[in-house]
Design a protein around this motif. Structure first.
Motif, PDB file in Angstrom:
ATOM      1  N   SER A  57       0.858  -1.173   0.000  1.00  0.00           N
ATOM      2  CA  SER A  57       0.000   0.000   0.000  1.00  0.00           C
ATOM      3  C   SER A  57       0.899   1.229   0.000  1.00  0.00           C
ATOM      4  CB  SER A  57      -0.883   0.020   1.246  1.00  0.00           C
ATOM      5  OG  SER A  57      -1.731  -1.094   1.281  1.00  0.00           O
ATOM      6  N   PHE A  71       1.122   5.602   0.556  1.00  0.00           N
ATOM      7  CA  PHE A  71       0.492   6.693   1.296  1.00  0.00           C
ATOM      8  C   PHE A  71       1.256   8.003   1.071  1.00  0.00           C
ATOM      9  CE2 PHE A  71      -1.952   3.779   3.945  1.00  0.00           C
ATOM     10  CZ  PHE A  71      -1.155   2.645   3.980  1.00  0.00           C
ATOM     11  N   GLY A 123       3.522   0.687   2.779  1.00  0.00           N
ATOM     12  CA  GLY A 123       3.143  -0.332   3.759  1.00  0.00           C
ATOM     13  C   GLY A 123       3.566  -1.682   3.234  1.00  0.00           C
ATOM     14  N   ASP A 124       4.574  -2.242   3.853  1.00  0.00           N
ATOM     15  CA  ASP A 124       5.131  -3.508   3.394  1.00  0.00           C
ATOM     16  C   ASP A 124       4.123  -4.617   3.581  1.00  0.00           C
ATOM     17  OD1 ASP A 124       8.343  -5.137   4.030  1.00  0.00           O
ATOM     18  OD2 ASP A 124       6.549  -5.845   3.006  1.00  0.00           O
ATOM     19  N   ALA A 125       3.819  -5.299   2.501  1.00  0.00           N
ATOM     20  CA  ALA A 125       2.847  -6.388   2.571  1.00  0.00           C
ATOM     21  C   ALA A 125       3.516  -7.730   2.764  1.00  0.00           C
ATOM     22  CB  ALA A 125       2.019  -6.412   1.292  1.00  0.00           C
ATOM     23  N   ARG A 173       6.510  -6.538   7.044  1.00  0.00           N
ATOM     24  CA  ARG A 173       5.292  -5.912   7.568  1.00  0.00           C
ATOM     25  C   ARG A 173       5.619  -4.630   8.314  1.00  0.00           C
ATOM     26  NH1 ARG A 173       1.936 -10.327  10.565  1.00  0.00           N
ATOM     27  NH2 ARG A 173       0.183  -9.001  10.047  1.00  0.00           N
ATOM     28  N   LYS A 174       6.276  -3.713   7.632  1.00  0.00           N
ATOM     29  CA  LYS A 174       6.661  -2.433   8.205  1.00  0.00           C
ATOM     30  C   LYS A 174       6.134  -1.311   7.342  1.00  0.00           C
ATOM     31  CE  LYS A 174      10.799  -1.773   9.604  1.00  0.00           C
ATOM     32  NZ  LYS A 174      12.280  -1.681   9.699  1.00  0.00           N
ATOM     33  N   LEU A 175       6.071  -0.135   7.963  1.00  0.00           N
ATOM     34  CA  LEU A 175       5.833   1.090   7.217  1.00  0.00           C
ATOM     35  C   LEU A 175       7.192   1.690   6.886  1.00  0.00           C
ATOM     36  CD1 LEU A 175       2.879   2.947   8.963  1.00  0.00           C
ATOM     37  CD2 LEU A 175       2.973   2.201   6.587  1.00  0.00           C
ATOM     38  N   TRP A 188       9.190   4.879   5.350  1.00  0.00           N
ATOM     39  CA  TRP A 188       8.941   6.301   5.141  1.00  0.00           C
ATOM     40  C   TRP A 188      10.013   6.934   4.258  1.00  0.00           C
ATOM     41  CZ3 TRP A 188       4.567   8.523   7.165  1.00  0.00           C
ATOM     42  CH2 TRP A 188       3.881   7.775   8.122  1.00  0.00           C
ATOM     43  N   GLY A 189       9.564   7.815   3.372  1.00  0.00           N
ATOM     44  CA  GLY A 189      10.504   8.685   2.690  1.00  0.00           C
ATOM     45  C   GLY A 189      11.014   9.746   3.651  1.00  0.00           C
ATOM     46  N   TYR A 228       7.966   7.131  17.105  1.00  0.00           N
ATOM     47  CA  TYR A 228       8.935   7.507  16.093  1.00  0.00           C
ATOM     48  C   TYR A 228       9.783   8.668  16.625  1.00  0.00           C
ATOM     49  CZ  TYR A 228       6.141   5.110  12.484  1.00  0.00           C
ATOM     50  OH  TYR A 228       5.473   4.186  11.731  1.00  0.00           O
ATOM     51  N   LEU A 249      11.621   9.888   9.442  1.00  0.00           N
ATOM     52  CA  LEU A 249      10.974   9.229  10.567  1.00  0.00           C
ATOM     53  C   LEU A 249      11.574   7.850  10.771  1.00  0.00           C
ATOM     54  CD1 LEU A 249       7.185   9.857   9.946  1.00  0.00           C
ATOM     55  CD2 LEU A 249       8.465  10.604  11.927  1.00  0.00           C
ATOM     56  N   PRO A 297      -0.265  -4.128  10.851  1.00  0.00           N
ATOM     57  CA  PRO A 297      -0.321  -4.683   9.499  1.00  0.00           C
ATOM     58  C   PRO A 297      -1.202  -5.932   9.460  1.00  0.00           C
ATOM     59  CG  PRO A 297       1.808  -5.086  10.530  1.00  0.00           C
ATOM     60  CD  PRO A 297       1.084  -4.117  11.400  1.00  0.00           C
ATOM     61  N   SER A 348      -3.539  -9.476   5.218  1.00  0.00           N
ATOM     62  CA  SER A 348      -3.677  -9.177   3.793  1.00  0.00           C
ATOM     63  C   SER A 348      -2.551  -8.261   3.312  1.00  0.00           C
ATOM     64  CB  SER A 348      -5.015  -8.473   3.532  1.00  0.00           C
ATOM     65  OG  SER A 348      -5.041  -7.223   4.204  1.00  0.00           O
ATOM     66  N   GLY A 349      -1.791  -7.684   4.253  1.00  0.00           N
ATOM     67  CA  GLY A 349      -0.739  -6.745   3.893  1.00  0.00           C
ATOM     68  C   GLY A 349      -1.187  -5.303   3.963  1.00  0.00           C
ATOM     69  N   ARG A 350      -2.469  -5.077   4.165  1.00  0.00           N
ATOM     70  CA  ARG A 350      -2.967  -3.701   4.212  1.00  0.00           C
ATOM     71  C   ARG A 350      -2.609  -3.027   5.526  1.00  0.00           C
ATOM     72  NH1 ARG A 350      -9.047  -2.979   2.597  1.00  0.00           N
ATOM     73  NH2 ARG A 350      -8.413  -0.879   3.140  1.00  0.00           N
ATOM     74  N   TRP A 351      -2.454  -1.734   5.448  1.00  0.00           N
ATOM     75  CA  TRP A 351      -2.158  -0.916   6.602  1.00  0.00           C
ATOM     76  C   TRP A 351      -3.274   0.090   6.810  1.00  0.00           C
ATOM     77  CZ3 TRP A 351       1.905  -0.605  10.119  1.00  0.00           C
ATOM     78  CH2 TRP A 351       2.958  -1.504   9.904  1.00  0.00           C
TER      79      TRP A 351
END
Lengths: 113, 118
Positions: free
Chosen positions: A32, A34, A93-95, A99-101, A103-104, B35, B43, B98, B101-104
């Protein structure tokens, strides 16, 4: 591993100018994507998102399309306002197993009247 | 009003003096995280919690501790702060972590705590 690369700022525009902030990513699977915005002195807030290829996220006049073929999620707005001055973060959003977010680094935008 | 609150907003302290930054959310969210934001580094996640009594290290956990005894609260503890922990700290929460399904889910951020360690 997964990563997100944003164009470096600061970006300075005049009011009513067209905005593009580039974001490209590397990822396995189908993440995903964002865009978050951070106004001065505040925490981040979600601006828009897309969960699968060719999805277009939109909000407050901003748009971004999930392009799998170019691994990009560029943020655009047709006519910026002074109130759009903020820092913009692209995130993934790592699928997969991580399983991490991811960030840029953020792109600072200043809009002058 | 749905929100994430952090306290204090600003803190200046000295090396070695234990401190706690509180974080609370009123949205019944399962997932919470901390964070730090530093110029040029963006971040970086310190710790996260998938639900009550479950916490795990993020990317930069050294020098920090957390606890999650209640769903709404997720304090960040610096047992012996050092100058390299001078930073802007954000707490965030989301309905779930998470998904399989991998969705956040959307992350809701607090207003930030600016910490200076001298």
């Amino acid at each position: 591993g997964d990563s997100v690369t944003q164009m470096e700022g600061p970006v300075t525009l005049s009011e009513e100018a067209f905005l593009t902030i580039n974001c490209t990513y590397t990822a396995t699977g189908y993440p995903s994507l964002f865009w978050y915005v951070q106004y001065p002195g505040e925490g981040l807030q979600l601006l828009l998102k897309a969960t699968k290829a060719d999805d277009k996220g939109s909000n407050k006049g901003f748009e971004a399309t999930y392009r799998k073929e170019t691994t990009s999620f560029h943020l655009e707005k047709g006519s910026v306002q002074v109130s759009d001055s903020a820092v913009y973060f692209c995130a993934l959003g790592d699928a997969g197993n991580n399983r991490k977010l991811i960030w840029g680094l953020g792109t600072s935008l200043a809009v002058n009247p | 009003e749905a929100q994430v609150t952090q306290n204090p907003r600003y803190l200046i302290t000295v090396t070695g003096k234990k401190l706690t930054v509180t974080c609370s959310q009123n949205m019944n969210h399962e997932y919470m995280s901390w964070y730090r934001q530093d110029p040029g580094l963006g971040l970086r996640q310190i710790y996260y919690s998938m639900n009550v009594e479950v916490t795990d290290k993020g990317d930069v956990p050294e020098g920090y501790k957390v606890s999650r005894k209640e769903k709404r609260n997720f304090p960040l503890i610096l047992e012996s702060p050092s100058p390299n922990q001078t930073s802007l700290y954000f707490c965030a929460s989301s309905l779930w972590g998470p998904r399989t399904s991998g969705r956040w889910d959307e992350q809701y951020f607090g207003p930030g705590t600016r910490l200076t360690v001298t």
